[in-house]
Design a protein around this motif. Sequence first.
Motif, PDB file in Angstrom:
ATOM      1  N   ASP A   3      37.399  45.414  34.725  1.00  0.00           N
ATOM      2  CA  ASP A   3      37.730  46.525  33.498  1.00  0.00           C
ATOM      3  C   ASP A   3      39.071  45.496  32.341  1.00  0.00           C
ATOM      4  O   ASP A   3      40.281  45.284  32.754  1.00  0.00           O
ATOM      5  N   LYS A  38      33.842  42.409  27.734  1.00  0.00           N
ATOM      6  CA  LYS A  38      33.034  42.427  28.026  1.00  0.00           C
ATOM      7  C   LYS A  38      31.894  43.610  26.729  1.00  0.00           C
ATOM      8  O   LYS A  38      31.306  42.828  25.507  1.00  0.00           O
ATOM      9  N   GLU A  42      25.691  49.427  31.446  1.00  0.00           N
ATOM     10  CA  GLU A  42      25.834  50.420  33.668  1.00  0.00           C
ATOM     11  C   GLU A  42      27.003  50.375  33.925  1.00  0.00           C
ATOM     12  O   GLU A  42      27.699  49.920  33.045  1.00  0.00           O
ATOM     13  N   ARG A  59      26.064  57.984  34.847  1.00  0.00           N
ATOM     14  CA  ARG A  59      27.278  57.460  34.800  1.00  0.00           C
ATOM     15  C   ARG A  59      28.296  58.688  34.678  1.00  0.00           C
ATOM     16  O   ARG A  59      29.853  58.576  35.004  1.00  0.00           O
ATOM     17  N   TYR A  76      25.583  54.068  41.527  1.00  0.00           N
ATOM     18  CA  TYR A  76      25.046  52.879  40.535  1.00  0.00           C
ATOM     19  C   TYR A  76      23.492  52.564  41.057  1.00  0.00           C
ATOM     20  O   TYR A  76      23.250  51.844  39.383  1.00  0.00           O
ATOM     21  N   ARG A  94      20.563  51.796  38.012  1.00  0.00           N
ATOM     22  CA  ARG A  94      20.220  50.949  37.996  1.00  0.00           C
ATOM     23  C   ARG A  94      18.774  50.911  37.561  1.00  0.00           C
ATOM     24  O   ARG A  94      17.873  50.604  36.994  1.00  0.00           O
ATOM     25  N   ARG A 149      27.746  44.896  31.633  1.00  0.00           N
ATOM     26  CA  ARG A 149      27.053  44.929  33.598  1.00  0.00           C
ATOM     27  C   ARG A 149      26.012  44.905  34.466  1.00  0.00           C
ATOM     28  O   ARG A 149      24.938  45.293  33.566  1.00  0.00           O
ATOM     29  N   SER A 207      28.880  43.406  39.466  1.00  0.00           N
ATOM     30  CA  SER A 207      29.174  44.952  39.324  1.00  0.00           C
ATOM     31  C   SER A 207      29.331  45.460  40.652  1.00  0.00           C
ATOM     32  O   SER A 207      30.555  45.609  41.210  1.00  0.00           O
ATOM     33  N   THR A 208      28.352  45.543  41.095  1.00  0.00           N
ATOM     34  CA  THR A 208      27.962  46.191  42.993  1.00  0.00           C
ATOM     35  C   THR A 208      29.052  45.470  43.756  1.00  0.00           C
ATOM     36  O   THR A 208      29.135  45.947  44.475  1.00  0.00           O
ATOM     37  N   TYR A 260      32.665  45.057  42.610  1.00  0.00           N
ATOM     38  CA  TYR A 260      33.341  46.779  42.978  1.00  0.00           C
ATOM     39  C   TYR A 260      33.052  47.247  44.422  1.00  0.00           C
ATOM     40  O   TYR A 260      34.454  47.404  44.970  1.00  0.00           O
ATOM     41  N   GLN A 261      32.123  47.435  44.734  1.00  0.00           N
ATOM     42  CA  GLN A 261      31.737  48.256  45.595  1.00  0.00           C
ATOM     43  C   GLN A 261      32.541  47.201  47.259  1.00  0.00           C
ATOM     44  O   GLN A 261      32.491  47.890  47.919  1.00  0.00           O
ATOM     45  N   ASP A 321      39.626  55.694  33.360  1.00  0.00           N
ATOM     46  CA  ASP A 321      38.541  56.570  34.011  1.00  0.00           C
ATOM     47  C   ASP A 321      38.800  56.621  35.751  1.00  0.00           C
ATOM     48  O   ASP A 321      39.370  56.016  36.294  1.00  0.00           O
ATOM     49  N   LEU A 374      37.127  54.322  38.087  1.00  0.00           N
ATOM     50  CA  LEU A 374      38.039  53.405  38.740  1.00  0.00           C
ATOM     51  C   LEU A 374      38.575  52.714  37.389  1.00  0.00           C
ATOM     52  O   LEU A 374      39.359  52.394  38.575  1.00  0.00           O
TER      53      LEU A 374
HETATM   54  P1  TYD Z   1      32.785  51.126  31.797  1.00  0.00           P
HETATM   55  O1  TYD Z   1      33.983  52.056  30.800  1.00  0.00           O
HETATM   56  O2  TYD Z   1      31.556  50.627  31.432  1.00  0.00           O
HETATM   57  O3  TYD Z   1      34.077  50.408  31.678  1.00  0.00           O
HETATM   58  P2  TYD Z   1      33.716  48.585  31.460  1.00  0.00           P
HETATM   59  O4  TYD Z   1      33.903  48.453  29.971  1.00  0.00           O
HETATM   60  O5  TYD Z   1      35.383  47.914  31.833  1.00  0.00           O
HETATM   61  O6  TYD Z   1      32.558  48.041  31.623  1.00  0.00           O
HETATM   62  O7  TYD Z   1      32.532  52.262  33.214  1.00  0.00           O
HETATM   63  C1  TYD Z   1      31.889  51.820  34.044  1.00  0.00           C
HETATM   64  C2  TYD Z   1      32.653  51.308  35.546  1.00  0.00           C
HETATM   65  O8  TYD Z   1      31.911  50.821  36.443  1.00  0.00           O
HETATM   66  C3  TYD Z   1      33.589  49.995  35.961  1.00  0.00           C
HETATM   67  O9  TYD Z   1      35.081  50.326  35.795  1.00  0.00           O
HETATM   68  C4  TYD Z   1      33.063  49.456  36.513  1.00  0.00           C
HETATM   69  C5  TYD Z   1      32.343  50.067  37.536  1.00  0.00           C
HETATM   70  N1  TYD Z   1      31.225  49.761  37.922  1.00  0.00           N
HETATM   71  C6  TYD Z   1      31.202  49.539  39.526  1.00  0.00           C
HETATM   72  O10 TYD Z   1      31.987  49.862  40.257  1.00  0.00           O
HETATM   73  N2  TYD Z   1      29.857  49.611  39.958  1.00  0.00           N
HETATM   74  C7  TYD Z   1      28.895  48.991  39.508  1.00  0.00           C
HETATM   75  O11 TYD Z   1      28.011  48.482  40.074  1.00  0.00           O
HETATM   76  C8  TYD Z   1      28.937  48.495  37.865  1.00  0.00           C
HETATM   77  C9  TYD Z   1      28.106  48.466  37.094  1.00  0.00           C
HETATM   78  C10 TYD Z   1      29.943  49.721  37.895  1.00  0.00           C
END
Ligand code: TYD
Length: 206
Positions: free
Chosen positions: A14, A18, A40, A51, A71, A75, A97, A101-102, A105-106, A153, A155
Amino acid sequence: MQKRGTFISLEGIDGSGKTTLKENLLALMAGNYHVIGIREPGGTVISEKIRDMLLDVHNDGIIGKTEALLYAAARSQLVEEIIRPALIQGKIIIADRYMDSTIAYQGYGRGLDIEFLEDLNRLCTGGLKPDLTLLLDIDPEAGQSRRNQDIPDRLEKEGFEFQARIRAGYLKLCEKDPSRIKVLDASQTAEQLIREAMGMIEAALS
Ligand code: TYD
């Protein structure tokens, strides 16, 4: 599927920039290419609803596996409704994304099993991978200072160590698949970043 277009994804923690890069690339390429931008989670009516659920700070009861499945659901809809048809039509897609990202992040962030997430990615995408992934690498502190004005947000509220694990995870992904994932230094100026990204995209297109 007879795939004729080119699929490019942008990844990073974050605040890595991007979204700005995506907008600049779309503006720059629009004159010469059939290019579309997606994000995404989101990009379709259903995926945008998912979302909202994922990013809502009130949904702090979502467990990691549910989060990963949501997520993936967003997708899956995006792949079938937008990405595959656009590739068949020969378009260039720039995605803010995608599947990495999955894992970052996860997997590396939340600690879910990486193999489970790789299986999930295969299921929800039907195995469709980007042709090129640009990883915007930045120190989490620098990333956070860029976002200071935003309301975080769900995350983004996880904080620093979470972002540091994700960054390290992304770099591991890059080591595993260096021909697809290219690292860009996201602390350089926006102009330098665009130039470098454009060079990599043109190389992928030629
Ligand atoms: P977003 O506001 O789009 O953040 P950014 O501008 O940084 O992309 O929010 C997407 C959030 O979702 C971001 O914190 C990353 C998270 N995410 C996951 O945890 N797993 C995923 O598979 C995807 C696609 C996003």
